[in-house]
Design a protein around this motif. Structure first.
Motif: not given
Lengths: 517, 348
Positions: A439-450
């Motif tokens: 019943g919930r949402e899993l958000i896969f959040v991508g980040f990178s270096d600069g």
């Protein structure tokens, strides 16, 4: 594949996994329902499966399904699971024995520890009602390298390792028919730990940059930053896993090596105590064994300073993580050993890990409110590349969600997950299978270096997040897709956790986080 | 304070007397105590008790050296062994209880249990009191007037040790409590027991570890607090045990050694306590177990048990067998760092 299995069989026959009494005896195994019957030479019995060399080749048969007749049949009751753990002292002194004791206690088995000395001891587990021995679990404590050597020599079944298997160890194990140790299936992370610099409590220094630390450890710099007092370096025994970790994670990337004339101590506890007593002392040790010494906070050149905490270790936000591994060869271990390995990923085992002074792998939720420092970093880093709109978009899409400590990071410069993250895929998949996020949402959040342009970084980050999501989805075979939404988001370099001026800093920034809403 | 007492049924002392009632006469012939001159009802009781006594394991039997010498002059007729303590109502040989019972359905024979007295006229009652003290310590006071110089085994949680009462059957022993609601049980050579409980709210402030063993092994716990080295302040062991009062003030830990090594089959224990809750310092307390290699232990297995907090927070017992070095190493020590987990103290 067949060659490997035969190789494993050959090894199993050669070495100690075979109960001596059961070697080279004739048996006839017949299906309990009648009908099928095979005869041959019993190669091994692990408490669950018979391995029999027959005219059809080597067969593995479930002892529950067949009846064994003949002089070679082992008594099911009399079967004693025997296996050996060898390797790092830091892991075998407290952590693994505590896990064995907890496992046995939960099974209702009686426990006796037979002690030769601190490095050689055996657990004898027995059935309390009948007094029958159920298992003999032998510990040999030395170093990680010695543990792998024992595995190659057939003198151990499990390796306790402070680091991953080296390329030469992987090659030798492959040759010896022990399987590919670099395969994630051959190793598991038992507990989390990290490298931390420590000083005496009398030392006024609070923070040190990684560069200054490396200069001191390598002997390039001899006195404390901003003072004339000399630094007295303390270190672990030669050839220990801790020394290898230092070389791999801190000194190696900077092209440096440990200074000569270091004061070495017998074990990690003695090392921490010696530094605590020496006002000029400095050492890098494991976070789980800082004793009475004080941890020096590491900072990057840009001032960002990842703190070694339970949560930051779980999330791999701390750059110098040093998880503790257990390696298993590609051969069937006794049933009880396999059950013990299964126990290691249970919540009960996580409590034991924490109690033993290490960081466990239990999943935690970090609410947005507890991420102030990260958000401050993001605001400080905003500019033409990461615009205010982008930050607002991030704030809006993560509103009401909490970050899980489960994070995914990659081996230097590649898209291959590192060891802890590979374990996280399986762990998250298990949680999905069990309906933990129903019943919930899993958000896969991508980040990178600069490094590079913001738009390109966002694309790379999104691709990584999708790959991780797909890997978790593929591993969660039992999960009901309609019950949990798995979505993907990416914000590129918007939320840095460390400075981008170093390899370790960029590695910390390249990540896929998991948020739960 | 709740007191619970239980005295074993009458025949038991008699049984003990009968078990040891074989003496060698000065002229060399084996001299057996005469058949007791008891009346019928008592004889039945003593037979039952004898059967019971026959299955008592050797380790649980009273220390023969501590039992009072028979007070009779040799050559004189020997009185039944329990006569000296039988100062209760005189026995009626004519089976009065039986006869009265036949007349009156509501009649119960008088209880004679607990109505025996010692030679000073004190009632043969076993009483145990538990008094809470500083540092999570409890003082046990045992009164067993009819069992002077007796081996007393004390049980508390998984902890157990054996001590000796004094010549008037009194015993005072101070031990650290292992739980807030602490229950104590003592057993005496005649099989009687006594128990007491104490409430120690401050107990939660303490971390405790214990080591216990049976026999003549020379074992010790060493605690090195916050980096202390051998012999320095902060090294706490049997020869520098510190005090519970010091512990109560948050200065550091203390060690209590329990048990009487002079008994025939000693049961010994050592408990180290650290006041986690009031500690003024943080860091690690290193704990080691040390076993001396002696003529009696060299080359053998020495059995011991450790008690420490398990993953669930409750005290957990672990059985150890130490393989002692060979007899060429007599006088040396086997030092083990791992059986007891170091304490990690974080100041509040």
């Amino acid at each position: 594949m067949i060659r490997m299995l035969l190789g494993a069989a050959f090894f199993a026959a050669l070495f100690m996994v075979v109960p001596r009494a059961a070697t080279a005896q004739d048996v006839t195994l017949s299906a309990r329902g009648g009908g099928v019957e095979v005869s041959g030479t019993l190669l091994s019995f692990d408490g669950e499966f018979y391995r029999v060399d027959t005219v059809y080749g080597v067969l593995t048969l479930d002892s529950q399904a067949v009846l064994c007749e003949g002089p070679g049949c082992p008594g099911l009751e009399a079967y004693v699971a025997e296996f050996t753990l060898s390797g790092a002292r830091s892991m075998g002194a407290v952590l693994m024995p505590a896990l064995v004791e907890s496992f046995a206690a939960r099974r209702g088995l009686k426990i006796r520890r037979l002690i030769e000395d601190d490095d050689n001891f055996t657990y004898l587990l027995s059935q309390p009602e009948t007094g029958h021995d159920a298992a003999r679990i032998t510990f040999r404590l030395s170093t990680t390298g010695e543990g792998f050597a024992d595995l190659l020599a057939g003198e151990t079944d499990l390796v306790m390792a402070l680091r991953e298997a080296r390329a030469d160890e992987v090659a030798h194990a492959l040759e010896a028919g022990l399987g590919d140790l670099s395969d994630p299936a051959r190793s598991r992370v038992v507990a989390l730990d990290a490298l931390v610099p420590v000083v005496s409590r009398e030392n006024p220094l609070q923070r040190i940059t990684v560069g200054a630390l490396v200069a001191l450890l390598s002997g390039a710099e001899a006195s404390w930053p901003g003072r004339e007092d000399p630094v007295v370096l303390h270190g672990p025994p030669r050839g220990s896993g801790l020394e290898e970790l230092l070389a791999d994670h801190l000194l190696g990337p900077a092209g440096a090596s440990l200074a000569q004339g270091l004061r070495r101590h017998a074990d990690d506890a003695a090392l921490a105590d010696a530094v605590a007593r020496d006002p000029l002392g400095l050492a890098v040790t494991r976070m789980s064994e800082t004793g009475t010494a004080r941890v020096l906070r590491l900072t990057g050149a840009c001032g960002m300073s990842p703190e070694p905490t339970r949560r930051s270790l779980k999330a791999e936000d701390y750059p110098f993580a040093a998880p503790l591994f257990l390696y298993t060869p590609a051969r069937r271990l006794p049933l009880l050993a396999r059950e013990f390995l299964g126990f290691l990923s249970t919540p009960a085992a996580q409590i034991v890990v924490r109690r033993a002074g290490f960081t466990d792998q239990g999943r935690e939720e970090i609410p947005l409110a507890a991420q102030g420092e990260r958000l401050a970093n993001a605001i400080a880093g905003a500019g033409p590349e990461v615009t205010l709109q982008e930050l607002q978009r991030m704030a809006a899409s993560l509103r009401g969600a909490a970050r899980l400590t489960t994070s995914f990071r990659f081996r230097g410069g590649s898209t291959t997950l590192d060891a802890q993250s590979a374990g996280n895929v399986a762990q998250l998949a298990r949680a999905l299978d069990s309906g933990a996020f129903a019943g919930r949402e899993l958000i896969f959040v991508g980040f990178s270096d600069g490094e590079g342009g913001a738009a390109a970084n966002r694309r790379i980050a999104r691709r990584r997040a999708q790959e991780v999501r797909d890997a978790v989805h593929a591993a969660a075979v039992w999960a009901d897709p309609s019950r949990t939404t798995l979505s993907v988001e990416a914000f590129g370099e918007a939320l840095p956790m460390a400075c981008d001026d170093s390899d370790w800093g960029r590695r910390v920034n390249r990540r896929v986080e998991v948020w739960l809403r | 304070m709740a007191l619970k007492r239980r005295l074993i049924a009458g025949g038991m002392t008699l049984a003990a007397a009968a078990v040891i009632g074989h003496f060698v006469h000065p002229d060399g012939s084996l001299f057996t105590v005469m058949k007791p001159r008891h009346t019928a009802p008592l004889a039945a009781g003593s037979a039952a008790a004898l059967e019971g006594a026959a299955v008592v394991p050797l380790a649980a039997q009273p220390d023969a050296r501590l039992l009072p010498e028979p007070a009779t002059e040799w050559g004189l007729p020997i009185l039944p062994q329990d006569a000296a303590t039988q100062l209760g109502p005189p026995r009626i040989k004519a089976d009065l209880p039986g006869r009265v019972a036949a007349l009156d359905a509501g009649y119960a024979p008088p209880r004679t249990d607990g109505q025996r007295f010692n030679q000073y006229g004190l009632r043969c009652e076993t009483a145990l009191r538990a008094e809470p003290g500083a540092g999570g310590m409890v003082t046990l006071r045992l009164e067993a007037p009819c069992q002077p110089n007796a081996r007393v085994t004390v049980y508390h949680d998984a902890l157990r040790f054996a001590v000796r009462s004094d010549s008037s059957g009194l015993l005072t022993v101070a031990l650290p409590a292992l739980r807030e609601q602490a229950a104590f049980l003592v057993t005496l050579p005649d099989g009687s027991t006594a128990s007491a409980v104490a409430h120690l709210p401050e107990m939660a402030e303490y971390d405790r570890v214990a080591l216990q063993w049976q026999g003549r092994a020379a074992m010790r716990i060493h605690a090195y607090e916050f980096g202390a080295e051998f012999g320095q302040p902060g090294h706490v062991w049997a020869e520098a045990p510190a005090s519970p009062e010091k512990g109560a003030e948050g200065e550091g830990g203390y060690l209590v050694r329990l048990g009487d090594a002079g008994l025939a089959q000693p049961m010994m224990a050592e408990v180290y306590s650290f006041p986690r809750g009031t500690s003024r310092r943080d860091g690690a307390v290193r704990l080691t177990v040390e076993a001396e290699v002696t003529d009696g232990s060299c080359g053998r297995e020495v059995e011991a048990e450790t008690l420490q907090r398990g993953a669930d927070g409750a005290m957990r017992t672990a059985a150890l067998s130490l393989h002692m070095p060979g007899c060429e190493a007599v006088g040396e020590y086997l030092v083990l760092k791992n059986p007891l987990q170091d304490l990690k103290i974080a100041r509040n």
